[in-house]
Scaffold this motif. Structure first.
Motif, short mmCIF file in Angstrom:
data_model
loop_
_atom_site.label_atom_id
_atom_site.label_comp_id
_atom_site.label_asym_id
_atom_site.label_seq_id
_atom_site.Cartn_x
_atom_site.Cartn_y
_atom_site.Cartn_z
N ARG A 150 -3.28 89.22 6.48
CA ARG A 150 -4.54 89.96 6.40
C ARG A 150 -5.43 89.40 5.29
O ARG A 150 -6.65 89.25 5.46
CB ARG A 150 -4.26 91.44 6.13
CG ARG A 150 -3.74 92.22 7.32
CD ARG A 150 -3.51 93.65 6.89
NE ARG A 150 -2.89 94.42 7.94
CZ ARG A 150 -2.25 95.56 7.73
NH1 ARG A 150 -2.16 96.05 6.50
NH2 ARG A 150 -1.72 96.22 8.73
N ALA A 151 -4.82 89.15 4.14
CA ALA A 151 -5.60 88.62 3.01
C ALA A 151 -6.19 87.27 3.34
O ALA A 151 -7.33 86.96 2.97
CB ALA A 151 -4.71 88.54 1.77
N GLN A 152 -5.43 86.44 4.05
CA GLN A 152 -5.94 85.13 4.44
C GLN A 152 -7.07 85.27 5.47
O GLN A 152 -8.06 84.55 5.41
CB GLN A 152 -4.80 84.27 4.98
CG GLN A 152 -3.82 83.86 3.89
CD GLN A 152 -2.57 83.19 4.44
OE1 GLN A 152 -2.26 83.30 5.63
NE2 GLN A 152 -1.84 82.50 3.57
N ALA A 153 -6.93 86.23 6.39
CA ALA A 153 -7.97 86.44 7.40
C ALA A 153 -9.26 86.96 6.75
O ALA A 153 -10.37 86.64 7.21
CB ALA A 153 -7.48 87.43 8.46
N ARG A 154 -9.12 87.73 5.67
CA ARG A 154 -10.30 88.23 4.96
C ARG A 154 -10.92 87.18 4.06
O ARG A 154 -12.00 87.37 3.51
CB ARG A 154 -9.91 89.43 4.09
CG ARG A 154 -9.41 90.66 4.80
CD ARG A 154 -9.24 91.80 3.78
NE ARG A 154 -8.45 92.90 4.29
CZ ARG A 154 -7.21 93.18 3.89
NH1 ARG A 154 -6.63 92.42 2.96
NH2 ARG A 154 -6.57 94.20 4.40
N GLY A 155 -10.22 86.08 3.83
CA GLY A 155 -10.70 85.06 2.92
C GLY A 155 -10.33 85.32 1.47
O GLY A 155 -10.81 84.63 0.57
N GLU A 156 -9.43 86.28 1.24
CA GLU A 156 -9.00 86.59 -0.12
C GLU A 156 -7.99 85.57 -0.64
O GLU A 156 -7.90 85.35 -1.85
CB GLU A 156 -8.39 87.99 -0.18
CG GLU A 156 -9.36 89.11 0.14
CD GLU A 156 -8.66 90.45 0.26
OE1 GLU A 156 -8.95 91.34 -0.56
OE2 GLU A 156 -7.81 90.60 1.16
N LEU A 157 -7.23 84.98 0.26
CA LEU A 157 -6.26 83.95 -0.09
C LEU A 157 -6.37 82.81 0.91
O LEU A 157 -6.62 83.05 2.10
CB LEU A 157 -4.82 84.50 -0.04
CG LEU A 157 -4.41 85.55 -1.06
CD1 LEU A 157 -3.00 86.05 -0.75
CD2 LEU A 157 -4.48 84.99 -2.48
N PRO A 158 -6.19 81.57 0.46
CA PRO A 158 -6.18 80.45 1.40
C PRO A 158 -4.83 80.35 2.09
O PRO A 158 -3.83 80.91 1.63
CB PRO A 158 -6.41 79.24 0.49
CG PRO A 158 -5.77 79.64 -0.80
CD PRO A 158 -6.02 81.12 -0.94
N ALA A 159 -4.80 79.65 3.20
CA ALA A 159 -3.53 79.37 3.85
C ALA A 159 -2.73 78.38 3.01
O ALA A 159 -3.29 77.52 2.34
CB ALA A 159 -3.77 78.80 5.24
N GLU A 160 -1.41 78.51 3.03
CA GLU A 160 -0.57 77.57 2.31
C GLU A 160 -0.63 76.19 2.97
O GLU A 160 -0.92 76.08 4.16
CB GLU A 160 0.89 78.05 2.27
CG GLU A 160 1.14 79.22 1.33
CD GLU A 160 0.88 80.57 1.98
OE1 GLU A 160 0.34 80.59 3.11
OE2 GLU A 160 1.20 81.60 1.36
N PRO A 161 -0.33 75.15 2.20
CA PRO A 161 -0.44 73.80 2.76
C PRO A 161 0.62 73.48 3.81
O PRO A 161 0.43 72.58 4.62
CB PRO A 161 -0.30 72.90 1.53
CG PRO A 161 0.43 73.73 0.52
CD PRO A 161 -0.03 75.13 0.76
N ASP A 162 1.74 74.18 3.80
CA ASP A 162 2.78 73.91 4.79
C ASP A 162 3.70 75.12 4.91
O ASP A 162 3.63 76.07 4.12
CB ASP A 162 3.59 72.65 4.42
CG ASP A 162 4.14 72.71 3.00
OD1 ASP A 162 4.80 73.71 2.66
OD2 ASP A 162 3.90 71.76 2.23
N ALA A 163 4.58 75.07 5.91
CA ALA A 163 5.47 76.20 6.19
C ALA A 163 6.44 76.46 5.03
O ALA A 163 6.80 77.62 4.75
CB ALA A 163 6.26 75.94 7.47
N SER A 164 6.87 75.40 4.37
CA SER A 164 7.79 75.57 3.26
C SER A 164 7.15 76.36 2.12
O SER A 164 7.76 77.27 1.55
CB SER A 164 8.25 74.19 2.75
OG SER A 164 9.06 74.33 1.60
N ALA A 165 5.91 76.03 1.80
CA ALA A 165 5.20 76.76 0.75
C ALA A 165 4.96 78.20 1.16
O ALA A 165 5.06 79.12 0.34
CB ALA A 165 3.87 76.07 0.44
N ALA A 166 4.66 78.42 2.44
CA ALA A 166 4.42 79.79 2.92
C ALA A 166 5.67 80.64 2.78
O ALA A 166 5.61 81.79 2.32
CB ALA A 166 3.97 79.74 4.38
N ALA A 167 6.82 80.08 3.17
CA ALA A 167 8.08 80.83 3.06
C ALA A 167 8.44 81.09 1.60
O ALA A 167 8.88 82.19 1.24
CB ALA A 167 9.20 80.05 3.75
#
Length: 220
Positions: A150-167
């Motif tokens: 949700r925060a990424q969809a609102r533009g409050e946080l960017p998407a992580e550069p890869d799946a490993s960073a996201a996890a």
């Protein structure tokens, strides 16, 4: 998460028979929490739970190998029923809301007694530790995933550069929130009130924003 089914249990090696009763499961898990508050961990028995739930003791053993598994699932059901993450409009509001919900859940006598007991038991039981992780921790991490998306969809946080960073980030966020609230509520025995929740949320969101500056959205 809301309206979740009772946690799944062992099924006795694939034996066939009458379907599991959701009502019986709920009665058993409620009886387990009631018995924990009244008797404590050391005096809790499968027989006492069966009597309170109005089922045969063999019914319990067809579902759970012993009281450790039963208590974990009784706690997991409370988490599923009482922790949710409605969209409150901002990352800060989402975090603050779930922190207050979590603290209120930990203040319940049945949650406090059960959680502290099974965590203590798990220090010498690897299988129990794995069950806590799968039945409680991993299931509640979905709240972090929902909140971050949700925060990424609102533009409050960017998407992580890869799946490993996201996890990795999802694990860190969960650990920070759960660790702070559990420590303050169960270890320090200090209140998690609106003021504390606001201060904690500001610190966490500020840290997430600062960490996000260290990477950029690959889709940008």
């Amino acid at each position: 998460m809301t309206s979740a089914p009772p946690p799944t249990h062992r099924t006795g090696g694939g034996r066939t028979g009458r379907p599991r009763s959701a009502d019986a499961d709920r009665a058993i898990l409620a009886a387990t929490r009631e018995a924990l508050v009244e008797l404590g961990w050391s005096k809790l028995t499968m027989g006492d739970v069966a009597a309170r739930a109005g089922v045969a003791k063999t019914t319990l053993y067809r579902r759970w190998a012993g009281k450790s598994e039963l208590v974990v699932d009784a706690v997991a059901a409370l988490f599923d029923e009482h922790l949710e993450l409605p969209d409150r409009g901002s990352l800060g509001a989402d975090v603050e809301g779930v922190v207050l919900q979590f603290a209120a859940l930990l203040e319940r006598p049945e949650t406090k007694t059960a959680l502290m007991a099974v965590v203590a038991e798990s220090t010498r039981d690897d299988a129990l530790r794995d069950r806590i992780r799968s039945a409680i921790v991993d299931r509640q991490k979905t709240l972090v995933l929902v909140g971050r998306e949700r925060a990424q969809a609102r533009g409050e946080l960017p998407a992580e550069p890869d799946a490993s960073a996201a996890a990795r980030n999802a694990d860190l966020i969960f650990d920070v929130i759960a660790g702070a609230v559990v420590h303050r509520t169960l270890v320090s025995a200090e209140p998690v009130d609106a003021e504390w929740a606001r201060a904690f949320t500001a610190l966490l969101v500020g840290g997430l924003t600062a960490a996000a500056a260290g990477y950029t959205d690959p889709a940008a």
